[in-house]
Design a protein around this motif. Structure first.
Motif, mmCIF file in Angstrom:
data_model
loop_
_atom_site.group_PDB
_atom_site.id
_atom_site.type_symbol
_atom_site.label_atom_id
_atom_site.label_comp_id
_atom_site.label_asym_id
_atom_site.label_seq_id
_atom_site.Cartn_x
_atom_site.Cartn_y
_atom_site.Cartn_z
ATOM 1 N N ALA A 1 -39.729 96.284 0.883
ATOM 2 C CA ALA A 1 -40.880 96.942 0.266
ATOM 3 C C ALA A 1 -42.160 96.289 0.771
ATOM 4 C CB ALA A 1 -40.781 96.830 -1.250
ATOM 5 N N ARG A 2 -43.211 97.080 0.909
ATOM 6 C CA ARG A 2 -44.486 96.578 1.431
ATOM 7 C C ARG A 2 -45.463 96.305 0.300
ATOM 8 N NH1 ARG A 2 -45.035 97.928 7.008
ATOM 9 N NH2 ARG A 2 -43.408 99.368 7.633
ATOM 10 N N VAL A 3 -46.158 95.176 0.419
ATOM 11 C CA VAL A 3 -47.200 94.849 -0.556
ATOM 12 C C VAL A 3 -48.310 95.896 -0.496
ATOM 13 C CG1 VAL A 3 -48.920 93.129 -1.205
ATOM 14 C CG2 VAL A 3 -46.675 92.400 -0.414
ATOM 15 N N SER A 4 -48.575 96.426 0.712
ATOM 16 C CA SER A 4 -49.652 97.413 0.855
ATOM 17 C C SER A 4 -49.346 98.700 0.068
ATOM 18 C CB SER A 4 -49.884 97.748 2.331
ATOM 19 O OG SER A 4 -48.706 98.279 2.911
ATOM 20 N N ASP A 5 -48.049 99.004 -0.128
ATOM 21 C CA ASP A 5 -47.704 100.177 -0.930
ATOM 22 C C ASP A 5 -48.018 99.941 -2.405
ATOM 23 O OD1 ASP A 5 -46.844 101.720 1.194
ATOM 24 O OD2 ASP A 5 -44.764 101.062 1.045
ATOM 25 N N ASP A 6 -47.743 98.722 -2.878
ATOM 26 C CA ASP A 6 -48.098 98.393 -4.262
ATOM 27 C C ASP A 6 -49.606 98.486 -4.456
ATOM 28 O OD1 ASP A 6 -45.562 97.939 -5.276
ATOM 29 O OD2 ASP A 6 -45.525 95.869 -4.584
ATOM 30 N N ALA A 7 -50.354 97.998 -3.441
ATOM 31 C CA ALA A 7 -51.816 98.030 -3.529
ATOM 32 C C ALA A 7 -52.318 99.475 -3.554
ATOM 33 C CB ALA A 7 -52.426 97.268 -2.353
ATOM 34 N N ALA A 8 -51.674 100.339 -2.761
ATOM 35 C CA ALA A 8 -52.083 101.748 -2.712
ATOM 36 C C ALA A 8 -51.883 102.416 -4.067
ATOM 37 C CB ALA A 8 -51.297 102.490 -1.631
ATOM 38 N N PHE B 1 -51.962 110.750 -4.797
ATOM 39 C CA PHE B 1 -51.474 110.019 -5.971
ATOM 40 C C PHE B 1 -49.947 110.133 -6.076
ATOM 41 C CE2 PHE B 1 -50.096 110.330 -10.414
ATOM 42 C CZ PHE B 1 -50.671 109.221 -11.009
ATOM 43 N N ILE B 2 -49.441 111.349 -5.954
ATOM 44 C CA ILE B 2 -47.986 111.559 -6.065
ATOM 45 C C ILE B 2 -47.261 110.770 -4.976
ATOM 46 C CG2 ILE B 2 -46.136 113.266 -5.785
ATOM 47 C CD1 ILE B 2 -48.103 115.305 -7.112
ATOM 48 N N MET B 3 -47.792 110.806 -3.762
ATOM 49 C CA MET B 3 -47.141 110.097 -2.653
ATOM 50 C C MET B 3 -47.188 108.577 -2.873
ATOM 51 S SD MET B 3 -45.442 110.849 -0.070
ATOM 52 C CE MET B 3 -44.578 109.500 0.700
ATOM 53 N N ASP B 4 -48.343 108.055 -3.297
ATOM 54 C CA ASP B 4 -48.466 106.607 -3.520
ATOM 55 C C ASP B 4 -47.496 106.127 -4.595
ATOM 56 O OD1 ASP B 4 -50.390 106.281 -1.606
ATOM 57 O OD2 ASP B 4 -52.079 106.168 -2.989
ATOM 58 N N PHE B 5 -47.349 106.911 -5.658
ATOM 59 C CA PHE B 5 -46.448 106.480 -6.730
ATOM 60 C C PHE B 5 -44.990 106.696 -6.367
ATOM 61 C CE2 PHE B 5 -48.661 104.689 -10.270
ATOM 62 C CZ PHE B 5 -49.979 104.912 -9.907
ATOM 63 N N LEU B 6 -44.714 107.751 -5.599
ATOM 64 C CA LEU B 6 -43.339 107.962 -5.120
ATOM 65 C C LEU B 6 -42.865 106.742 -4.327
ATOM 66 C CD1 LEU B 6 -41.964 111.216 -3.551
ATOM 67 C CD2 LEU B 6 -41.538 109.042 -2.446
ATOM 68 N N LYS B 7 -43.769 106.215 -3.498
ATOM 69 C CA LYS B 7 -43.382 105.091 -2.636
ATOM 70 C C LYS B 7 -43.075 103.811 -3.404
ATOM 71 C CE LYS B 7 -44.109 104.478 1.553
ATOM 72 N NZ LYS B 7 -43.579 105.081 2.763
ATOM 73 N N THR B 8 -43.646 103.671 -4.607
ATOM 74 C CA THR B 8 -43.438 102.434 -5.361
ATOM 75 C C THR B 8 -42.561 102.619 -6.602
ATOM 76 O OG1 THR B 8 -45.507 102.829 -6.541
ATOM 77 C CG2 THR B 8 -45.603 101.388 -4.629
ATOM 78 N N ARG B 9 -42.291 103.870 -7.012
ATOM 79 C CA ARG B 9 -41.551 104.091 -8.263
ATOM 80 C C ARG B 9 -40.243 104.839 -8.095
ATOM 81 N NH1 ARG B 9 -45.837 103.802 -12.139
ATOM 82 N NH2 ARG B 9 -46.921 101.933 -11.474
ATOM 83 N N ALA B 10 -40.152 105.723 -7.108
ATOM 84 C CA ALA B 10 -38.946 106.553 -7.020
ATOM 85 C C ALA B 10 -37.831 105.758 -6.334
ATOM 86 C CB ALA B 10 -39.253 107.837 -6.250
ATOM 87 N N PRO B 11 -36.623 105.747 -6.943
ATOM 88 C CA PRO B 11 -35.546 104.884 -6.440
ATOM 89 C C PRO B 11 -34.855 105.418 -5.176
ATOM 90 C CG PRO B 11 -34.808 106.061 -8.392
ATOM 91 C CD PRO B 11 -36.253 106.420 -8.206
ATOM 92 N N PHE B 12 -35.537 105.184 -4.040
ATOM 93 C CA PHE B 12 -34.967 105.428 -2.710
ATOM 94 C C PHE B 12 -34.950 104.102 -1.960
ATOM 95 C CE2 PHE B 12 -37.147 109.487 -3.631
ATOM 96 C CZ PHE B 12 -36.165 110.413 -3.328
#
Lengths: 85, 157
Positions: B137-144, B111-122
Protein backbone atom coordinates in the motif's frame (compact mmCIF):
# COMPACT_ATOMS: atom_id res chain seq x y z
CA UNK A 1 -18.17 -18.40 21.24
CA UNK A 2 -17.90 -19.43 17.62
CA UNK A 3 -16.06 -17.14 15.17
CA UNK A 4 -15.64 -17.50 11.42
CA UNK A 5 -12.09 -16.39 10.55
CA UNK A 6 -11.00 -15.33 7.08
CA UNK A 7 -7.50 -14.58 5.81
CA UNK A 8 -6.60 -12.75 2.61
CA UNK A 9 -3.63 -12.00 0.35
CA UNK A 10 -0.18 -12.18 1.98
CA UNK A 11 -1.65 -13.39 5.27
CA UNK A 12 -3.61 -16.20 3.57
CA UNK A 13 -0.42 -17.34 1.82
CA UNK A 14 1.71 -17.19 4.99
CA UNK A 15 -0.81 -19.26 6.94
CA UNK A 16 -1.52 -21.63 4.07
CA UNK A 17 -5.27 -21.39 4.64
CA UNK A 18 -8.06 -18.96 3.80
CA UNK A 19 -10.07 -19.35 6.98
CA UNK A 20 -11.41 -21.54 9.76
CA UNK A 21 -14.23 -21.81 12.26
CA UNK A 22 -12.81 -21.11 15.72
CA UNK A 23 -14.35 -22.01 19.08
CA UNK A 24 -12.82 -19.04 20.86
CA UNK A 25 -11.93 -19.51 24.54
CA UNK A 26 -13.36 -17.22 27.20
CA UNK A 27 -11.42 -13.96 27.34
CA UNK A 28 -11.15 -13.58 23.58
CA UNK A 29 -13.70 -10.79 23.54
CA UNK A 30 -12.09 -8.17 21.28
CA UNK A 31 -10.19 -7.99 18.00
CA UNK A 32 -6.92 -7.37 19.88
CA UNK A 33 -7.49 -10.38 22.16
CA UNK A 34 -8.24 -12.60 19.16
CA UNK A 35 -5.08 -11.42 17.42
CA UNK A 36 -2.99 -12.17 20.52
CA UNK A 37 -4.62 -15.60 20.84
CA UNK A 38 -3.77 -16.46 17.21
CA UNK A 39 -0.20 -15.10 17.43
CA UNK A 40 0.42 -17.42 20.40
CA UNK A 41 -0.31 -20.48 18.23
CA UNK A 42 3.23 -20.58 16.88
CA UNK A 43 5.92 -19.05 14.72
CA UNK A 44 3.93 -19.10 11.50
CA UNK A 45 1.02 -17.27 13.12
CA UNK A 46 3.35 -14.82 14.80
CA UNK A 47 5.01 -13.97 11.50
CA UNK A 48 1.67 -13.47 9.75
CA UNK A 49 -0.20 -11.55 12.45
CA UNK A 50 2.27 -10.05 14.94
CA UNK A 51 2.20 -6.39 15.86
CA UNK A 52 5.21 -5.58 13.69
CA UNK A 53 3.13 -6.00 10.57
CA UNK A 54 0.54 -3.48 9.52
CA UNK A 55 -2.70 -5.32 9.08
CA UNK A 56 -6.37 -4.55 8.89
CA UNK A 57 -9.21 -6.38 10.57
CA UNK A 58 -12.86 -6.40 9.53
CA UNK A 59 -15.71 -7.69 11.71
CA UNK A 60 -18.82 -8.71 9.78
CA UNK A 61 -17.34 -6.96 6.74
CA UNK A 62 -16.91 -3.57 8.43
CA UNK A 63 -13.45 -2.21 9.26
CA UNK A 64 -12.70 -2.81 12.94
CA UNK A 65 -10.33 -1.44 15.60
CA UNK A 66 -8.33 -3.35 18.23
CA UNK A 67 -11.02 -2.69 20.85
CA UNK A 68 -13.94 -3.76 18.63
CA UNK A 69 -15.93 -6.35 20.64
CA UNK A 70 -16.59 -9.83 19.22
CA UNK A 71 -19.86 -11.73 19.45
CA UNK A 72 -20.87 -15.34 18.79
CA UNK A 73 -21.14 -15.99 15.05
CA UNK A 74 -19.05 -12.99 13.97
CA UNK A 75 -17.04 -13.13 10.75
CA UNK A 76 -13.54 -11.76 11.44
CA UNK A 77 -11.19 -11.11 8.51
CA UNK A 78 -7.45 -10.37 8.68
CA UNK A 79 -5.76 -8.74 5.69
CA UNK A 80 -2.95 -6.37 4.67
CA UNK A 81 -3.61 -2.72 3.73
CA UNK A 82 -5.61 -2.72 0.50
CA UNK A 83 -4.09 -2.13 -2.95
CA UNK A 84 -6.96 -2.05 -5.45
CA UNK A 85 -7.87 0.48 -8.10
CA UNK B 1 -26.25 3.25 -8.25
CA UNK B 2 -24.31 0.16 -9.10
CA UNK B 3 -21.23 -1.76 -8.04
CA UNK B 4 -19.93 -4.65 -10.10
CA UNK B 5 -16.94 -6.88 -9.30
CA UNK B 6 -16.13 -9.16 -12.20
CA UNK B 7 -13.40 -11.03 -14.06
CA UNK B 8 -14.47 -9.98 -17.52
CA UNK B 9 -13.53 -6.73 -19.24
CA UNK B 10 -15.96 -3.82 -19.54
CA UNK B 11 -16.92 -1.34 -22.27
CA UNK B 12 -16.48 2.07 -20.66
CA UNK B 13 -18.10 3.86 -23.60
CA UNK B 14 -21.23 1.71 -23.48
CA UNK B 15 -21.50 2.08 -19.69
CA UNK B 16 -21.24 5.87 -19.95
CA UNK B 17 -23.77 6.02 -22.77
CA UNK B 18 -26.23 4.12 -20.58
CA UNK B 19 -25.64 6.50 -17.68
CA UNK B 20 -26.00 9.55 -19.93
CA UNK B 21 -29.22 8.27 -21.49
CA UNK B 22 -30.80 7.28 -18.17
CA UNK B 23 -32.26 10.73 -17.53
CA UNK B 24 -32.67 13.99 -19.41
CA UNK B 25 -31.29 16.32 -16.72
CA UNK B 26 -27.78 14.84 -16.91
CA UNK B 27 -25.38 17.63 -17.88
CA UNK B 28 -22.10 15.94 -17.03
CA UNK B 29 -20.62 12.45 -17.05
CA UNK B 30 -17.20 12.27 -15.33
CA UNK B 31 -15.22 9.06 -15.46
CA UNK B 32 -11.93 7.43 -14.51
CA UNK B 33 -10.42 4.25 -15.94
CA UNK B 34 -7.53 2.56 -14.12
CA UNK B 35 -5.16 0.53 -16.30
CA UNK B 36 -2.45 -2.10 -15.58
CA UNK B 37 1.05 -0.61 -16.14
CA UNK B 38 3.93 -2.68 -17.46
CA UNK B 39 6.27 -1.59 -14.67
CA UNK B 40 6.08 -0.82 -10.95
CA UNK B 41 8.75 0.09 -8.37
CA UNK B 42 11.59 -0.51 -10.81
CA UNK B 43 10.50 -3.95 -12.04
CA UNK B 44 8.72 -4.88 -15.23
CA UNK B 45 5.32 -6.44 -14.59
CA UNK B 46 4.25 -9.35 -16.79
CA UNK B 47 0.83 -9.81 -15.20
CA UNK B 48 -0.99 -9.32 -11.92
CA UNK B 49 -3.63 -11.14 -9.98
CA UNK B 50 -6.31 -9.22 -8.11
CA UNK B 51 -7.83 -10.85 -5.04
CA UNK B 52 -10.80 -9.45 -3.13
CA UNK B 53 -13.13 -10.12 -0.21
CA UNK B 54 -16.48 -11.04 -1.79
CA UNK B 55 -19.32 -9.34 0.02
CA UNK B 56 -17.24 -6.76 1.85
CA UNK B 57 -15.91 -5.40 -1.44
CA UNK B 58 -19.35 -4.56 -2.81
CA UNK B 59 -20.55 -3.28 0.56
CA UNK B 60 -17.55 -0.98 1.07
CA UNK B 61 -17.75 0.51 -2.43
CA UNK B 62 -21.48 1.10 -2.04
CA UNK B 63 -20.76 2.91 1.24
CA UNK B 64 -18.24 5.16 -0.56
CA UNK B 65 -20.82 5.95 -3.28
CA UNK B 66 -23.41 6.74 -0.60
CA UNK B 67 -20.96 9.16 1.04
CA UNK B 68 -20.31 10.85 -2.31
CA UNK B 69 -24.06 11.22 -2.85
CA UNK B 70 -24.44 12.89 0.52
CA UNK B 71 -21.60 15.25 -0.20
CA UNK B 72 -22.27 16.32 -3.79
CA UNK B 73 -25.34 16.79 -5.93
CA UNK B 74 -24.85 13.85 -8.25
CA UNK B 75 -27.43 11.59 -9.85
CA UNK B 76 -25.77 8.26 -10.34
CA UNK B 77 -22.45 6.52 -9.83
CA UNK B 78 -21.16 3.30 -11.32
CA UNK B 79 -18.09 1.36 -10.18
CA UNK B 80 -16.84 -1.69 -12.06
CA UNK B 81 -13.72 -3.38 -10.64
CA UNK B 82 -12.07 -6.39 -12.21
CA UNK B 83 -10.50 -9.32 -10.32
CA UNK B 84 -8.44 -12.32 -11.37
CA UNK B 85 -5.46 -12.24 -13.71
CA UNK B 86 -4.77 -9.02 -15.64
CA UNK B 87 -2.02 -7.99 -18.04
CA UNK B 88 -0.43 -4.62 -18.88
CA UNK B 89 -2.85 -2.38 -20.85
CA UNK B 90 -5.86 -4.18 -19.35
CA UNK B 91 -8.52 -2.04 -17.70
CA UNK B 92 -8.82 -2.59 -13.94
CA UNK B 93 -11.47 -0.17 -12.75
CA UNK B 94 -14.14 2.21 -14.04
CA UNK B 95 -15.70 4.96 -11.96
CA UNK B 96 -18.39 6.99 -13.72
CA UNK B 97 -20.55 9.70 -12.17
CA UNK B 98 -23.44 11.72 -13.59
CA UNK B 99 -24.69 15.09 -12.40
CA UNK B 100 -26.15 18.35 -13.64
CA UNK B 101 -22.76 20.09 -13.73
CA UNK B 102 -19.15 19.06 -14.13
CA UNK B 103 -17.91 20.37 -10.76
CA UNK B 104 -19.86 17.88 -8.68
CA UNK B 105 -19.31 15.03 -11.12
CA UNK B 106 -15.53 15.54 -11.26
CA UNK B 107 -15.19 15.87 -7.49
CA UNK B 108 -17.39 12.87 -6.69
CA UNK B 109 -15.53 10.71 -9.23
CA UNK B 110 -12.15 11.55 -7.71
CA UNK B 111 -13.48 11.09 -4.16
CA UNK B 112 -14.87 7.64 -4.98
CA UNK B 113 -11.58 6.59 -6.58
CA UNK B 114 -9.44 7.91 -3.69
CA UNK B 115 -11.52 6.07 -1.11
CA UNK B 116 -11.74 2.90 -3.19
CA UNK B 117 -7.95 2.77 -3.20
CA UNK B 118 -7.71 2.94 0.59
CA UNK B 119 -10.94 1.24 1.77
CA UNK B 120 -12.11 -1.40 -0.69
CA UNK B 121 -10.63 -4.85 0.08
CA UNK B 122 -8.64 -5.63 -3.08
CA UNK B 123 -5.03 -6.86 -3.17
CA UNK B 124 -2.67 -6.97 -6.13
CA UNK B 125 0.01 -9.57 -6.64
CA UNK B 126 2.46 -8.83 -9.45
CA UNK B 127 4.40 -11.31 -11.54
CA UNK B 128 7.82 -9.79 -12.26
CA UNK B 129 11.05 -11.21 -13.65
CA UNK B 130 12.26 -11.48 -10.04
CA UNK B 131 9.20 -13.54 -9.12
CA UNK B 132 5.78 -12.88 -7.65
CA UNK B 133 5.27 -10.15 -5.06
CA UNK B 134 2.37 -8.55 -3.22
CA UNK B 135 2.03 -4.84 -3.97
CA UNK B 136 2.53 -2.66 -0.89
CA UNK B 137 0.00 0.00 0.00
CA UNK B 138 1.20 3.53 -0.77
CA UNK B 139 1.34 6.33 1.78
CA UNK B 140 0.43 8.73 -1.05
CA UNK B 141 -2.92 6.92 -1.43
CA UNK B 142 -3.71 7.48 2.24
CA UNK B 143 -2.79 11.14 1.80
CA UNK B 144 -5.06 11.41 -1.26
CA UNK B 145 -8.01 10.06 0.72
CA UNK B 146 -7.20 12.14 3.82
CA UNK B 147 -7.27 15.45 1.97
CA UNK B 148 -11.04 15.07 1.46
CA UNK B 149 -11.59 15.44 5.18
CA UNK B 150 -9.99 18.90 5.11
CA UNK B 151 -11.86 20.21 2.05
CA UNK B 152 -15.28 21.68 2.47
CA UNK B 153 -17.82 20.42 -0.04
CA UNK B 154 -18.79 22.75 -2.84
CA UNK B 155 -22.17 24.37 -2.47
CA UNK B 156 -24.84 22.75 -4.59
CA UNK B 157 -25.78 24.56 -7.76
Amino acid sequence: MKLRLKFFARIREQLGCDGEVLEAPAGVATVAALRNFLVARGENWQQALSGNRVLRVAVNQDMAEPDTPLCDGDEVAFFPPVTGG
Amino acid sequence: MAVRVQEQDFDAGAEMSRLRASRADVGAVASFVGVVRDSNDGASVGSMTLEHYPGMTEKSIQAIIDQAKERWKIFDALVIHRVGELKPRDQIVLVAVTGSHRGEAFAACEFIMDFLKTRAPFWKKEQTQQGARWVDARVSDDAAAARWSSTTPKAGR
